[in-house]
Design an enzyme around this catalytic site. Sequence first.
Site, PDB file in Angstrom:
ATOM      1  N   ARG A   1     -10.578   0.475  14.811  1.00  0.00           N
ATOM      2  CA  ARG A   1     -10.361   1.037  13.488  1.00  0.00           C
ATOM      3  C   ARG A   1     -11.371   0.347  12.574  1.00  0.00           C
ATOM      4  NH1 ARG A   1      -4.382   1.144  10.749  1.00  0.00           N
ATOM      5  NH2 ARG A   1      -4.986  -0.986  10.271  1.00  0.00           N
TER       6      ARG A   1
ATOM      7  N   LYS B   1       0.838  -1.194   0.000  1.00  0.00           N
ATOM      8  CA  LYS B   1       0.000   0.000   0.000  1.00  0.00           C
ATOM      9  C   LYS B   1       0.874   1.245   0.000  1.00  0.00           C
ATOM     10  CE  LYS B   1      -0.561  -0.254   5.028  1.00  0.00           C
ATOM     11  NZ  LYS B   1      -1.525  -0.299   6.149  1.00  0.00           N
TER      12      LYS B   1
ATOM     13  N   TYR C   1      14.344  30.596   9.643  1.00  0.00           N
ATOM     14  CA  TYR C   1      13.193  31.416  10.003  1.00  0.00           C
ATOM     15  C   TYR C   1      13.050  31.588  11.514  1.00  0.00           C
ATOM     16  CZ  TYR C   1      11.383  31.143   5.220  1.00  0.00           C
ATOM     17  OH  TYR C   1      11.214  31.265   3.866  1.00  0.00           O
TER      18      TYR C   1
ATOM     19  N   MET D   1      10.639  24.891   3.628  1.00  0.00           N
ATOM     20  CA  MET D   1       9.938  24.109   2.606  1.00  0.00           C
ATOM     21  C   MET D   1      10.889  23.400   1.654  1.00  0.00           C
ATOM     22  SD  MET D   1       7.099  25.289  -0.235  1.00  0.00           S
ATOM     23  CE  MET D   1       5.855  25.712   0.974  1.00  0.00           C
TER      24      MET D   1
END
Length: 391
Positions: A148, A49, A268, A326
């Site tokens: 779940r 998956k 930052y 980023m």
Amino acid sequence: MADPVHIRESGPRSDLAGGLVMVDLRALRSNYRALSKVAGRARVAGVVKADAYGLGIAAVVPALAAEGCDTFFVATADEGIATRRAAPHARIFVLNGLFSEDAAALFAAHRLTPVLSGALDIAIWERHCATHGSDRSCGLQVDTGLNRLGLTVQQARAFGADNALTRAVEPVLVMSHLACGDERDHPLNRRQLEAFGAVRAAFPGVPASLANSSGLLLGRGYHFDIVRPGIAVYGGAPSSSVKMKTVVTAEARILQVRRAQPGEAVSYGAAQLLDRDTLVAIAAVGYADGLPRSASGSGVPLRGVLPGGSGSIKGRRVPILGRVTMDLTMFDVTDLGPDAVAAGDFIQLFGTDLPIDEAARSAGTIAYELLTGLSRRFTRFHVGVEGDQQA
């Protein structure tokens, strides 16, 4: 990176990409063989998956099939279709079930086996099979304590007891999933095992599956007929006592090395102030590429609990400076020496020199998330393909 004999490249051209991912299919096959020995008589399925945990179904499925794997698990129908292309004769279970009649038709067309988890998808599959005469095979997912997806234990036993389910569809697998398999002594393991045993008894002759990677190591009592190791095949450690071969190595290109002075800030928010003359390597990787912002060297809440993330250059660890951004991340390479690192070099984010589980812990996450989060901005190299006899 090394240049092995059999290699396939995908994604952006390597001379244009900021990062490289090496997938060693020989190591993956070795891990599968090792887990097969632990599994004994149980069949070892391939869990592919999330595009084979981010490594590529088209490459991973044939590698596992070469080791005799003939049963695969995916989450979604599109993953199932991709797996069918790579393994024309395999049994492919789709874990997330069915949402509509159109979806049922798609499953039938591609010979995908739905794993049914509730009244809705059972009804959809029953109706489709009755109307079109399709193969009625399905998996049945039962929740034994994870809360779940799945039927309750009571629902599953009731279906099995009065044959209400098996008259309409044909279960070829009964499965559940462990909540705490990575904690050997957790009492929920035993409770889930007992609950699953009761469910299995209601479906005599139907193969059963409970164990994932960590569950496989709990012992033969958890193996049943099919085991479903995921992260262990891909090189993650299913427990602290087991070491798998490294399958994935991720590296980022260094774009620049600059000198910074004591008292200057990095990244930052000026979250990190330097306390010495520092060589800063700026690497072309950030949270858009899958390096979590939580791995930042400072300026994130996790740093009050765990030390920050790092990379590895020539086998030596170098810490992340300031916040991961980023597209760029800064590393302190001062201790490597003034001429040890240059633009164009690569820094390892995890892999052969920096275990993926360790890299994940520094970001407060798990190896699964690092693998599946690797961006398509990386160039991927699959090593050990196209008849590699060294596998």
